[in-house]
Scaffold this motif. Structure first.
Motif, PDB file in Angstrom:
ATOM      1  N   UNK A 213     -26.405  13.519 -14.708  1.00 32.38           N
ATOM      2  CA  UNK A 213     -26.702  13.322 -13.286  1.00 32.38           C
ATOM      3  C   UNK A 213     -26.800  11.863 -12.874  1.00 32.38           C
ATOM      4  N   UNK A 214     -27.011  10.980 -13.836  1.00 32.69           N
ATOM      5  CA  UNK A 214     -27.216   9.571 -13.509  1.00 32.69           C
ATOM      6  C   UNK A 214     -28.644   9.247 -13.130  1.00 32.69           C
ATOM      7  N   UNK A 215     -29.548  10.209 -13.286  1.00 29.98           N
ATOM      8  CA  UNK A 215     -30.951   9.970 -12.933  1.00 29.98           C
ATOM      9  C   UNK A 215     -31.727   9.283 -14.059  1.00 29.98           C
ATOM     10  N   UNK A 216     -31.168   9.318 -15.258  1.00 25.19           N
ATOM     11  CA  UNK A 216     -31.851   8.673 -16.386  1.00 25.19           C
ATOM     12  C   UNK A 216     -31.661   7.154 -16.322  1.00 25.19           C
ATOM     13  N   UNK A 217     -32.639   6.384 -16.781  1.00 23.51           N
ATOM     14  CA  UNK A 217     -32.496   4.926 -16.768  1.00 23.51           C
ATOM     15  C   UNK A 217     -31.527   4.445 -17.842  1.00 23.51           C
ATOM     16  N   UNK A 218     -30.940   3.271 -17.597  1.00 23.18           N
ATOM     17  CA  UNK A 218     -30.110   2.649 -18.631  1.00 23.18           C
ATOM     18  C   UNK A 218     -30.583   1.218 -18.814  1.00 23.18           C
ATOM     19  N   UNK A 219     -30.778   0.844 -20.056  1.00 26.27           N
ATOM     20  CA  UNK A 219     -31.403  -0.428 -20.406  1.00 26.27           C
ATOM     21  C   UNK A 219     -30.432  -1.325 -21.168  1.00 26.27           C
ATOM     22  N   UNK A 220     -30.287  -2.548 -20.689  1.00 29.55           N
ATOM     23  CA  UNK A 220     -29.532  -3.579 -21.390  1.00 29.55           C
ATOM     24  C   UNK A 220     -30.513  -4.574 -22.021  1.00 29.55           C
ATOM     25  N   UNK A 221     -29.951  -5.578 -22.680  1.00 34.55           N
ATOM     26  CA  UNK A 221     -30.716  -6.751 -23.076  1.00 34.55           C
ATOM     27  C   UNK A 221     -29.790  -7.956 -22.977  1.00 34.55           C
ATOM     28  N   UNK A 222     -30.278  -9.022 -22.408  1.00 33.97           N
ATOM     29  CA  UNK A 222     -29.472 -10.228 -22.232  1.00 33.97           C
ATOM     30  C   UNK A 222     -29.293 -10.967 -23.549  1.00 33.97           C
ATOM     31  N   UNK A 223     -28.103 -11.526 -23.733  1.00 39.18           N
ATOM     32  CA  UNK A 223     -27.840 -12.332 -24.929  1.00 39.18           C
ATOM     33  C   UNK A 223     -28.801 -13.514 -25.006  1.00 39.18           C
ATOM     34  N   UNK A 224     -29.193 -14.048 -23.842  1.00 36.57           N
ATOM     35  CA  UNK A 224     -30.118 -15.176 -23.814  1.00 36.57           C
ATOM     36  C   UNK A 224     -31.503 -14.763 -24.306  1.00 36.57           C
ATOM     37  N   UNK A 225     -31.929 -13.564 -23.909  1.00 37.49           N
ATOM     38  CA  UNK A 225     -33.229 -13.061 -24.363  1.00 37.49           C
ATOM     39  C   UNK A 225     -33.215 -12.771 -25.864  1.00 37.49           C
TER      40      UNK A 225
END
Length: 337
Positions: A196-208
């Protein structure tokens, strides 16, 4: 002492090397390629293929040195099922083993090593802490979990090994699976979502990620594992919707029955025609969000970049590459380093 970075010319490694050089530290990059990077005016480079024990043994590691392992084979480019083990293990597992053996011979006990959140597999508890059960869904995650088991054995022998488990790392220089998404948006085509697209999606920055590695050294290389992910990741539907709006695209988001899409992708994978790696699509509609509070408590590490900004920055880089202006991302779009 000096900082020895295996895979230091790669995606995360080059940002870590740049940070340490800026801090006035002595840096040695060990990698199979050397890019045209300004910090090589101050950092030393040694050609090294981590799959070759003799090449790793030839890297001049001293007992007091800080070592980082950022060498890895990633999920992109996608491999057919029969080739996955031989693709991932030589670098991810045996390369790590070669590095640790070289450190042991040199009497160097301190290592920062990157694995992946894909060691967890399906979501069991939410959000995922570092104590979440581990059950990888493929060879990539398994190769990384095996290095964590290896690290545990060497910790018992006196080594200090900090482990980092990042979500999907994005930033300048890597598009991976995002390129397929960006092409759909550029051509105003429908963008299917798994579920459904209701779930969150998490990235992480290369800088972090680079900053986390630096802070682990500053903290004395704790014998701990740390999740790396953004704070407050938005739902997939909002994340992609904001990107489509930013791009001025006419694409629409199409929710799909997650189970049906997964079975279709399973069939294509079995026929050696994978569109995505199983480790990606099998969890695409789950609430896979890492709890990153442990890094904040023990290392003072807090992610600085939002998922929305990271995705738009990646899209901007993609557009600039198409127009022949690679790397010249608009300042407002590129995450600050």
């Amino acid at each position: 002492m000096k900082h020895v970075i295996f895979g230091g010319d790669g995606f995360v490694g080059r940002h870590l090397a740049k940070k340490l050089v800026a801090d006035g530290e002595e840096v040695l990059v060990a990698d199979i390629v050397k890019s045209e990077l300004p910090h090589y005016a101050s950092a030393r480079f040694v050609h090294c293929d981590v799959t070759e024990p003799a090449a790793v043994a030839a890297v001049p590691i001293a007992a007091e040195d800080m070592v980082y392992n950022l060498s890895a084979k990633m999920l992109s480019p996608i491999q057919v099922r029969a080739k996955r083990h031989d693709f991932f293990y030589p670098v991810n597992y045996f390369g790590t083993e070669n590095i640790i053996h070289a450190m042991d011979k040199a009497g160097a006990p301190n290592l920062v090593h990157f694995t992946t959140d894909m060691i967890y597999g399906h979501t069991v508890t939410y959000p995922m802490t570092e104590e979440h059960p581990v059950s990888p869904l493929g060879e990539y995650g398994q190769s990384k979990l095996d290095t964590e088991i290896l690290a545990g054995k060497w910790r018992e022998k006196g080594m200090n090994i900090s482990l980092f488990r990042p979500r999907l790392i994005i930033g300048p220089g890597r598009l991976g699976i995002l390129e397929k998404l960006f092409k759909l948006i550029d051509h105003n085509l429908p963008v299917p979502m798994i579920g459904s697209g209701k779930n969150p999606y998490q990235f992480i920055s290369v800088f972090d990620c680079a900053e986390a590695a630096r802070l682990a050294w500053k903290a004395g290389v704790p014998n701990e594992a740390y999740n790396l992910g953004s704070l407050n990741p938005p739902p997939v539907k909002k994340l992609l919707g904001d990107l489509i709006k930013h791009a001025g695209s006419k694409s629409i988001l199409i929710p799909t029955p997650g189970w049906a899409v997964k079975r279709t992708l399973d069939l294509l994978d079995a026929l050696n025609m994978p569109l995505m790696d199983p480790e990606q699509y099998l969890i695409a509609d789950e609430e896979c969000v890492l709890d990153v509070s442990k890094g904040a408590r023990q290392l003072g590490w807090v992610p600085q970049h939002r998922d929305e900004d990271m995705l738009i920055a990646a899209y901007s880089e993609y557009r600039n590459k198409l127009s022949g202006a690679a790397g010249k991302v608009a300042p407002h779009a590129q995450p600050a380093e």
